[in-house]
Design a protein around this motif. Structure first.
Motif, PDB file in Angstrom:
ATOM      1  N   PRO A  36       0.841  -1.207   0.000  1.00 33.96           N
ATOM      2  CA  PRO A  36       0.000   0.000   0.000  1.00 33.96           C
ATOM      3  C   PRO A  36       0.874   1.254   0.000  1.00 33.96           C
ATOM      4  CG  PRO A  36      -0.309  -1.303   2.026  1.00 33.96           C
ATOM      5  CD  PRO A  36       0.720  -1.978   1.211  1.00 33.96           C
ATOM      6  N   LEU A  37       0.571   2.176  -0.902  1.00 35.81           N
ATOM      7  CA  LEU A  37       1.331   3.418  -1.010  1.00 35.81           C
ATOM      8  C   LEU A  37       0.519   4.620  -0.528  1.00 35.81           C
ATOM      9  CD1 LEU A  37       2.847   2.849  -4.555  1.00 35.81           C
ATOM     10  CD2 LEU A  37       3.928   2.416  -2.351  1.00 35.81           C
ATOM     11  N   GLY A  38      -0.764   4.458  -0.474  1.00 37.75           N
ATOM     12  CA  GLY A  38      -1.668   5.528  -0.056  1.00 37.75           C
ATOM     13  C   GLY A  38      -3.045   4.945   0.118  1.00 37.75           C
ATOM     14  N   SER A  39      -4.021   5.805   0.243  1.00 38.69           N
ATOM     15  CA  SER A  39      -5.378   5.302   0.482  1.00 38.69           C
ATOM     16  C   SER A  39      -5.927   4.512  -0.707  1.00 38.69           C
ATOM     17  CB  SER A  39      -6.313   6.445   0.830  1.00 38.69           C
ATOM     18  OG  SER A  39      -6.383   7.372  -0.240  1.00 38.69           O
ATOM     19  N   ARG A  40      -5.502   4.843  -1.932  1.00 34.57           N
ATOM     20  CA  ARG A  40      -6.006   4.131  -3.108  1.00 34.57           C
ATOM     21  C   ARG A  40      -4.904   3.740  -4.084  1.00 34.57           C
ATOM     22  NH1 ARG A  40     -11.223   6.845  -5.541  1.00 34.57           N
ATOM     23  NH2 ARG A  40     -10.751   5.155  -6.948  1.00 34.57           N
ATOM     24  N   ALA A  41      -3.668   3.715  -3.609  1.00 37.52           N
ATOM     25  CA  ALA A  41      -2.545   3.419  -4.491  1.00 37.52           C
ATOM     26  C   ALA A  41      -1.743   2.243  -3.930  1.00 37.52           C
ATOM     27  CB  ALA A  41      -1.647   4.641  -4.622  1.00 37.52           C
ATOM     28  N   VAL A  42      -1.345   1.360  -4.840  1.00 38.64           N
ATOM     29  CA  VAL A  42      -0.480   0.234  -4.463  1.00 38.64           C
ATOM     30  C   VAL A  42       0.673   0.145  -5.460  1.00 38.64           C
ATOM     31  CG1 VAL A  42      -2.298  -1.119  -3.347  1.00 38.64           C
ATOM     32  CG2 VAL A  42      -1.805  -1.478  -5.768  1.00 38.64           C
ATOM     33  N   GLY A  43       1.703  -0.544  -5.040  1.00 40.60           N
ATOM     34  CA  GLY A  43       2.841  -0.787  -5.903  1.00 40.60           C
ATOM     35  C   GLY A  43       3.438  -2.136  -5.547  1.00 40.60           C
ATOM     36  N   TRP A  44       4.405  -2.561  -6.313  1.00 46.17           N
ATOM     37  CA  TRP A  44       5.073  -3.839  -6.088  1.00 46.17           C
ATOM     38  C   TRP A  44       6.571  -3.608  -6.070  1.00 46.17           C
ATOM     39  CZ3 TRP A  44       0.579  -3.213  -8.588  1.00 46.17           C
ATOM     40  CH2 TRP A  44      -0.467  -4.098  -8.296  1.00 46.17           C
ATOM     41  N   LYS A  45       7.279  -4.367  -5.220  1.00 45.08           N
ATOM     42  CA  LYS A  45       8.733  -4.293  -5.216  1.00 45.08           C
ATOM     43  C   LYS A  45       9.238  -4.904  -6.511  1.00 45.08           C
ATOM     44  CE  LYS A  45      11.096  -5.714  -1.744  1.00 45.08           C
ATOM     45  NZ  LYS A  45      11.551  -6.521  -0.600  1.00 45.08           N
ATOM     46  N   GLU A  46      10.052  -4.172  -7.221  1.00 45.18           N
ATOM     47  CA  GLU A  46      10.554  -4.657  -8.500  1.00 45.18           C
ATOM     48  C   GLU A  46      11.334  -5.959  -8.317  1.00 45.18           C
ATOM     49  OE1 GLU A  46      12.401  -2.796 -12.514  1.00 45.18           O
ATOM     50  OE2 GLU A  46      13.362  -2.154 -10.652  1.00 45.18           O
ATOM     51  N   SER A  47      12.056  -6.087  -7.212  1.00 44.41           N
ATOM     52  CA  SER A  47      12.823  -7.316  -6.975  1.00 44.41           C
ATOM     53  C   SER A  47      11.896  -8.526  -6.821  1.00 44.41           C
ATOM     54  CB  SER A  47      13.724  -7.172  -5.747  1.00 44.41           C
ATOM     55  OG  SER A  47      12.957  -6.896  -4.596  1.00 44.41           O
ATOM     56  N   ASP A  48      10.724  -8.340  -6.195  1.00 41.55           N
ATOM     57  CA  ASP A  48       9.753  -9.438  -6.067  1.00 41.55           C
ATOM     58  C   ASP A  48       9.232  -9.850  -7.440  1.00 41.55           C
ATOM     59  OD1 ASP A  48      10.015  -9.351  -3.315  1.00 41.55           O
ATOM     60  OD2 ASP A  48       8.094  -8.333  -2.972  1.00 41.55           O
ATOM     61  N   ILE A  49       8.995  -8.877  -8.291  1.00 36.66           N
ATOM     62  CA  ILE A  49       8.487  -9.166  -9.634  1.00 36.66           C
ATOM     63  C   ILE A  49       9.563  -9.874 -10.458  1.00 36.66           C
ATOM     64  CG2 ILE A  49       7.553  -8.151 -11.760  1.00 36.66           C
ATOM     65  CD1 ILE A  49       5.745  -8.094  -9.127  1.00 36.66           C
ATOM     66  N   ASP A  50      10.823  -9.423 -10.326  1.00 42.60           N
ATOM     67  CA  ASP A  50      11.920 -10.090 -11.042  1.00 42.60           C
ATOM     68  C   ASP A  50      12.031 -11.554 -10.618  1.00 42.60           C
ATOM     69  OD1 ASP A  50      12.538  -7.761 -12.421  1.00 42.60           O
ATOM     70  OD2 ASP A  50      14.102  -7.150 -11.006  1.00 42.60           O
ATOM     71  N   GLU A  51      11.891 -11.829  -9.320  1.00 43.57           N
ATOM     72  CA  GLU A  51      11.936 -13.215  -8.822  1.00 43.57           C
ATOM     73  C   GLU A  51      10.780 -14.029  -9.389  1.00 43.57           C
ATOM     74  OE1 GLU A  51      12.224 -13.641  -4.571  1.00 43.57           O
ATOM     75  OE2 GLU A  51      13.698 -12.025  -4.463  1.00 43.57           O
ATOM     76  N   TRP A  52       9.586 -13.440  -9.434  1.00 40.53           N
ATOM     77  CA  TRP A  52       8.416 -14.123  -9.961  1.00 40.53           C
ATOM     78  C   TRP A  52       8.643 -14.499 -11.432  1.00 40.53           C
ATOM     79  CZ3 TRP A  52       4.770 -12.879 -13.784  1.00 40.53           C
ATOM     80  CH2 TRP A  52       3.628 -13.664 -13.798  1.00 40.53           C
ATOM     81  N   ILE A  53       9.194 -13.569 -12.195  1.00 39.41           N
ATOM     82  CA  ILE A  53       9.468 -13.833 -13.613  1.00 39.41           C
ATOM     83  C   ILE A  53      10.485 -14.969 -13.748  1.00 39.41           C
ATOM     84  CG2 ILE A  53      10.512 -12.871 -15.710  1.00 39.41           C
ATOM     85  CD1 ILE A  53       9.229 -10.155 -14.877  1.00 39.41           C
ATOM     86  N   GLU A  54      11.530 -14.939 -12.928  1.00 41.28           N
ATOM     87  CA  GLU A  54      12.540 -16.002 -12.974  1.00 41.28           C
ATOM     88  C   GLU A  54      11.937 -17.364 -12.640  1.00 41.28           C
ATOM     89  OE1 GLU A  54      16.103 -15.104 -10.768  1.00 41.28           O
ATOM     90  OE2 GLU A  54      16.159 -13.080 -11.595  1.00 41.28           O
ATOM     91  N   LYS A  55      11.035 -17.422 -11.663  1.00 40.91           N
ATOM     92  CA  LYS A  55      10.369 -18.684 -11.314  1.00 40.91           C
ATOM     93  C   LYS A  55       9.524 -19.188 -12.478  1.00 40.91           C
ATOM     94  CE  LYS A  55      10.201 -17.972  -6.341  1.00 40.91           C
ATOM     95  NZ  LYS A  55       9.352 -17.700  -5.188  1.00 40.91           N
ATOM     96  N   ARG A  56       8.829 -18.277 -13.150  1.00 37.59           N
ATOM     97  CA  ARG A  56       8.013 -18.670 -14.307  1.00 37.59           C
ATOM     98  C   ARG A  56       8.907 -19.239 -15.413  1.00 37.59           C
ATOM     99  NH1 ARG A  56       2.501 -18.636 -13.944  1.00 37.59           N
ATOM    100  NH2 ARG A  56       2.398 -18.074 -16.116  1.00 37.59           N
ATOM    101  N   GLN A  57      10.069 -18.629 -15.611  1.00 38.78           N
ATOM    102  CA  GLN A  57      11.002 -19.133 -16.628  1.00 38.78           C
ATOM    103  C   GLN A  57      11.529 -20.503 -16.240  1.00 38.78           C
ATOM    104  OE1 GLN A  57      13.821 -15.889 -16.732  1.00 38.78           O
ATOM    105  NE2 GLN A  57      12.888 -15.018 -18.569  1.00 38.78           N
ATOM    106  N   SER A  58      11.799 -20.700 -14.948  1.00 36.66           N
ATOM    107  CA  SER A  58      12.276 -22.001 -14.478  1.00 36.66           C
ATOM    108  C   SER A  58      11.236 -23.078 -14.720  1.00 36.66           C
ATOM    109  CB  SER A  58      12.623 -21.944 -12.994  1.00 36.66           C
ATOM    110  OG  SER A  58      13.714 -21.104 -12.766  1.00 36.66           O
ATOM    111  N   LEU A  59       9.961 -22.752 -14.463  1.00 35.44           N
ATOM    112  CA  LEU A  59       8.880 -23.712 -14.720  1.00 35.44           C
ATOM    113  C   LEU A  59       8.833 -24.076 -16.192  1.00 35.44           C
ATOM    114  CD1 LEU A  59       5.987 -22.280 -12.526  1.00 35.44           C
ATOM    115  CD2 LEU A  59       7.214 -24.421 -12.169  1.00 35.44           C
ATOM    116  N   ARG A  60       8.979 -23.084 -17.045  1.00 36.74           N
ATOM    117  CA  ARG A  60       8.960 -23.321 -18.489  1.00 36.74           C
ATOM    118  C   ARG A  60      10.110 -24.216 -18.890  1.00 36.74           C
ATOM    119  NH1 ARG A  60      11.264 -18.717 -21.919  1.00 36.74           N
ATOM    120  NH2 ARG A  60      13.072 -19.676 -20.942  1.00 36.74           N
TER     121      ARG A  60
END
Length: 63
Positions: A36-60
């Motif tokens: 949560p970044l504010g009352s109506r705003a959210v964001g994601w840690k770029e490092s978490d997203i990079d890890e998620w992408i790497e896991k998807r590639q590993s599955l592939r």
């Protein structure tokens, strides 16, 4: 190292997934949690997203 937070528009671009697809992954518990970044705003840690992408590639690659 500084933590970089990305918002939905960059998240869609980085993952190649539409907003609705990202929210479907979230509802199934298959995507990193947002910050949560504010009352109506959210964001994601770029490092978490990079890890998620790497896991998807590993599955592939393991098939």
């Amino acid at each position: 190292m500084a933590v970089r937070i990305i918002r939905m528009s960059e998240l869609s671009q980085k993952t190649g997934c539409a907003r609705s697809t990202i929210y479907a992954f979230i509802s199934r518990g298959e995507f990193p949690r947002s910050i949560p970044l504010g009352s109506r705003a959210v964001g994601w840690k770029e490092s978490d997203i990079d890890e998620w992408i790497e896991k998807r590639q590993s599955l592939r690659d393991s098939r």
